[in-house]
Design an enzyme around this catalytic site. Structure first.
Site, PDB file in Angstrom:
ATOM      1  N   LYS A 143     -17.382  10.233   3.277  1.00 33.73           N
ATOM      2  CA  LYS A 143     -16.833  11.403   2.654  1.00 33.73           C
ATOM      3  C   LYS A 143     -17.401  12.363   2.183  1.00 33.73           C
ATOM      4  O   LYS A 143     -17.105  13.355   1.816  1.00 33.73           O
ATOM      5  CB  LYS A 143     -16.102  10.476   1.305  1.00 33.73           C
ATOM      6  CG  LYS A 143     -15.232   9.351   1.430  1.00 33.73           C
ATOM      7  CD  LYS A 143     -14.762   8.655   0.522  1.00 33.73           C
ATOM      8  CE  LYS A 143     -13.857   7.399   0.624  1.00 33.73           C
ATOM      9  NZ  LYS A 143     -13.823   6.464  -0.304  1.00 33.73           N
ATOM     10  N   TYR A 178      -8.481   9.682   8.423  1.00 38.47           N
ATOM     11  CA  TYR A 178      -9.276   8.958   7.345  1.00 38.47           C
ATOM     12  C   TYR A 178     -10.105   7.745   7.787  1.00 38.47           C
ATOM     13  O   TYR A 178     -11.275   7.249   7.726  1.00 38.47           O
ATOM     14  CB  TYR A 178      -8.397   8.687   6.003  1.00 38.47           C
ATOM     15  CG  TYR A 178      -9.118   7.810   5.075  1.00 38.47           C
ATOM     16  CD1 TYR A 178      -9.932   8.434   4.066  1.00 38.47           C
ATOM     17  CD2 TYR A 178      -9.116   6.355   4.770  1.00 38.47           C
ATOM     18  CE1 TYR A 178     -10.606   7.693   3.144  1.00 38.47           C
ATOM     19  CE2 TYR A 178      -9.540   5.632   3.906  1.00 38.47           C
ATOM     20  CZ  TYR A 178     -10.420   6.260   2.970  1.00 38.47           C
ATOM     21  OH  TYR A 178     -11.092   5.704   2.148  1.00 38.47           O
ATOM     22  N   SER A 185     -17.276   4.837   3.476  1.00 39.49           N
ATOM     23  CA  SER A 185     -17.051   5.987   2.435  1.00 39.49           C
ATOM     24  C   SER A 185     -18.214   7.165   2.418  1.00 39.49           C
ATOM     25  O   SER A 185     -18.022   7.993   1.774  1.00 39.49           O
ATOM     26  CB  SER A 185     -17.057   5.264   1.035  1.00 39.49           C
ATOM     27  OG  SER A 185     -15.781   4.635   1.055  1.00 39.49           O
ATOM     28  N   VAL A 233     -18.736   0.699   2.232  1.00 41.57           N
ATOM     29  CA  VAL A 233     -18.479  -0.764   1.897  1.00 41.57           C
ATOM     30  C   VAL A 233     -19.024  -1.450   3.153  1.00 41.57           C
ATOM     31  O   VAL A 233     -19.198  -2.665   3.087  1.00 41.57           O
ATOM     32  CB  VAL A 233     -16.879  -0.950   1.773  1.00 41.57           C
ATOM     33  CG1 VAL A 233     -16.416  -0.951   3.180  1.00 41.57           C
ATOM     34  CG2 VAL A 233     -16.666  -2.128   1.314  1.00 41.57           C
ATOM     35  N   TYR A 264     -18.362   4.965  -7.351  1.00 45.07           N
ATOM     36  CA  TYR A 264     -16.983   4.559  -8.322  1.00 45.07           C
ATOM     37  C   TYR A 264     -17.463   4.175  -9.481  1.00 45.07           C
ATOM     38  O   TYR A 264     -17.945   4.906 -10.290  1.00 45.07           O
ATOM     39  CB  TYR A 264     -16.418   3.420  -7.381  1.00 45.07           C
ATOM     40  CG  TYR A 264     -16.282   3.467  -5.856  1.00 45.07           C
ATOM     41  CD1 TYR A 264     -15.787   4.901  -5.425  1.00 45.07           C
ATOM     42  CD2 TYR A 264     -17.000   2.897  -5.107  1.00 45.07           C
ATOM     43  CE1 TYR A 264     -15.541   5.063  -3.936  1.00 45.07           C
ATOM     44  CE2 TYR A 264     -16.905   2.892  -3.612  1.00 45.07           C
ATOM     45  CZ  TYR A 264     -16.137   3.851  -3.222  1.00 45.07           C
ATOM     46  OH  TYR A 264     -16.240   4.427  -1.594  1.00 45.07           O
TER      47      TYR A 264
END
Lengths: 309, 309, 309, 309
Positions: C67, C191, C64, C261, C243
């Site tokens: 991103k 993705y 992630s 992760v 998050y």
């Protein structure tokens, strides 16, 4: 002419001017093409007689009504272990909601919301290829209706496969929780095909007779499920058959019923009759507008409500 | 001895060894003191005969069962405009949940969850002081049961007033959306008092007869509500009477019913009987464990399920 | 040896005994194979010097963290119109939650939760084939890090493609609301591939320098984004980078950061440094346990918190 | 005239034509009476100098801005055990939402949403009568601002007490989970009174200096909290200070800030200044429309964003 036939004719007549009202489902392209100006009623009583009106012999896409048959079939295969995978409570949310699935870790509330029916399709797939599972379902529906001409409309199935993103979301979501045993494509293949079954009101009313007659189809003289199971499926239909408008349907009609986005509704008057209505225009909850009105009038005039005469 | 009496005795006998199972409600201090080892059954048939077993004459706190009577009373006062303030759908959430209220701007899903019954209490208050509104409710319950000895247990009402934070939250929340017309304290005063009505199974079964008999109490020979309204109240009881275990109750018992946290359940077999059971131990959903089992057996053995014999 | 190097060494030393703690991500099979006993730190200051410790040159799956780069790239392509499709608020829910998407009709809360990054991938696909879009992203990451050896780990990408049901659910769900312009398979192809970029702490710290240095990479002497955009990306990283543990990270570390992760975290000390840490064991929120601890110590000892020395 | 003063004047001038835009809070009757055509700015730098413009000396109801002071006070009393009762994460929902409280069993997400501040008020009540607790808070605010003239507007407090149903709902809901140690009326008495503190921009900017200056008020030369605690309060303000528009505020302004429904905002530029703005008209998120715009311009022109110059 029988009293019941007169009554059916009366309902048809009283609602005739409303035919075409409501909104035809447009999220499945193939369904959007259906002519909204159609309306059929078929009442099958336990003695095997039929009382019909309007377009009762025109086939339409039964869509979610098929979930009654797949549930029956899956219960026959898996027995009550089915309930370890699907609940029996109203969801309190829309037919395609995913919120409850997240809070309850991928276990659908009941077998009639989309997620629940997808789980049921997964169970029917056990030991089968998708094509075989679809075959089993068609076979079963032909059996309960005693009509081998019933078939899937492949154009509709294809149309849903290409645009059913929400169902792909639901199935993948359940799969992420380990709630499906088969590939998402296979499970949805079965699901989209059984939703695409085309039946007329007459065929549907006949197919539903086993639920009205304690588990036996009196016309065919064959047992489909036990008395207890027929009762329980009826209970589920009443509680969950119209998604988040189930309470309203129970209040107004008072019969177990299952609606489909194609505009059909199958209703059961236990001990009395199996009823199918159809008219493509939907109300705000996605249930047939004229069809619901027809069942409301019919239940009032026959006194068939399960909640008292 | 009648066949039905034998059947009632049989159900009592078969469950006797389970008396005391479950968990007595402890969030209302006064209820926590109740001896769990009690179990009563009363079946009132339309001809006015009673078939009882066990502690059928011991008074208990009817709690949420009272919501059936306040709904009936409020419908009599406000008619169907009541439905502009309360919905008719299962909530899909616990009896005291507040989540749905936020999403739906303070309008309760149905009159049997706490929020809905609070809104109903607010309607009964129209033009009354709290004391008068409570008097109206007691009067009405005495009328439908034909028993002027029925009264409120003021210790229970006081106990709830002092600890009912969740209900204060619900009422204030609704008030913040302009959904209550009276001060929160007044509305909850009415609510806590009608929940604290003490009745025996026999009294309760008698009070419910109008729902089994098309709106008339056949024993008292007086009409309570119209046929249609009786049907509709039954529909609401089936759909929403056991909160988020309503589906399970419909599946297992198949009768409209309303449970209370005091361990009582009122069930209606339309056209046949009004049934009250009571045993204080609750199952995981907050409904009487032995009471639910008793109704399940009774429905099975009588074939009274509304979903087919 | 510089003071900063001593400080980095000190942090490494103080946490050495904790290496291997936490739980390696196991929902992506390929990631589950990673040896948990690894820990690297790399601090790149604006003058282009590096201060590293431990396994700072071992490549790992940045997941992630990528991103941040796809957001930067998409903002370059679409400008602020990007915000019509994705929000800028913390979601208050887990990285893969779908609940908020239903309530907000398929519009993700921010570009760092999975749904938001999927929407960003869809934007990068505009006018491209998936392979080209992936190429653009790799090209961009190589550019900002000034290192052409950076590549995608295709085993990891394949592993995610085969098991990423939750992401398939999110993408299909958004598609059902008309929120994606390209086929789900294409969007997720992009993705999964950018999440599978393999980078070392050193490479990552270098790649993040433009965020620490007002939009310019001082080592490469090239502008990546405007000053304002660099600030804004930092703001988003602080608010949403971890998050539903973003608040905790801000509280403890006080730097904009983005976790993956795979156990990596990229943090930015505006005007001072770009920092990358990596250790595969995750805490209960899915963020590197030792990595977060390292950033906390580093921020304390350097006084780099954006919230005051 | 200093450069900063010119800058403040410039911001005022550039926004002057927008004064009166937005919607004055009307859910508290007393606040609804405030003249919307007011706008003040006060910037207090660490050297103790003030740079003001417009209505910087007019007192207004600080409302939720007071939560910064009660949090500081409660942390002083309870230390980090406070975090066992309140979280540190953005809620992702509106300031007065109750949904999250139900899912998380009455534990508020952070101390700046109403529920969290109510929990903080409960902590300040420990060992005190409500009147004393209110006295402590007033005392503390006077201390941090070095101004004994600051007082509570009792008309506003009374107005909120009479209409704050939503807060009564939140407090009762938390109490039902055992999350409050004192009677709801006492806790809300404290809460409504501290929200009714009346302060001018100048007083507020001065009161916030300890957050900009590492925990010490440089003007008063007294330590309020430790460096670490000042940083952490700033982190919380950035993450949660504007409810579900916190992300937008961080993105646009880039400073820790806390808004109040009275139209005030306190912002902190760590190491640089404490800033208070006020204008009663609110934007759609309930934050001062002109005030937010002023802070955005000010941050841009000073380069004080914590996310880079």
């Amino acid at each position: 002419m029988s009293e019941l036939q007169e009554l059916v004719d009366g309902v048809y007549r009283d609602l005739k001017s409303h035919i075409g009202e409501g909104k035809v489902a447009d999220y499945i392209p193939e369904l959007a093409k259906v002519d909204p100006k159609q309306f059929g009623i078929a009442v099958a009583t336990l003695d095997g007689s039929f009382h019909i009106a309007g377009d009762a012999d025109a086939p339409f896409s039964i869509q979610s009504i098929s979930k009654v048959f797949t549930l029956t079939l899956a219960l026959g295969m898996a027995g009550d272990t089915l309930w370890t995978r699907v609940g029996r409570e109203p969801s309190g949310t829309a037919f395609n909601s995913i919120v409850q699935l997240e809070y309850e870790k991928g276990r659908p509330r009941n077998p009639f919301i989309n997620a629940g029916a997808i789980a049921v399709a997964d169970m029917i797939l056990a030991g089968h290829q998708p094509r075989e599972a679809i075959g089993e379902i068609v076979h079963f529906v032909r059996f309960v209706s005693g009509d081998d001409s019933i078939a899937i409309d492949h154009e509709v199935a294809k149309s849903e496969t290409g645009t059913g993103y929400r169902n792909f979301a639901l199935a993948n979501f359940m799969r992420s929780f380990g709630r499906l045993n088969h590939p998402v494509e296979h499970v949805l293949g079965v699901y989209f095909h059984h939703c695409a079954l085309a039946m007329s009101c007459r065929q549907l009313a006949r197919a539903g007779l086993y639920l009205a007659a304690g588990g036996r189809n009196p016309v065919l003289d064959s047992r489909v499920v036990s008395r207890e199971r027929a009762r329980r499926i009826n209970a589920l239909m009443l509680m969950c058959g119209h998604y988040d408008a189930s309470g309203d349907f129970a209040y107004r009609v008072g019969l177990p019923g299952k609606s489909g986005v194609g505009g059909g509704i199958l209703a059961v008057a236990p001990g009395k009759a199996s009823i199918a209505v159809w008219s493509p225009g939907l109300n705000e909850y996605g249930n047939s507008l004229v069809g619901t009105a027809a069942l409301e009038l019919l239940a009032q005039r026959t006194g068939w409500s399960v909640f008292g005469t």
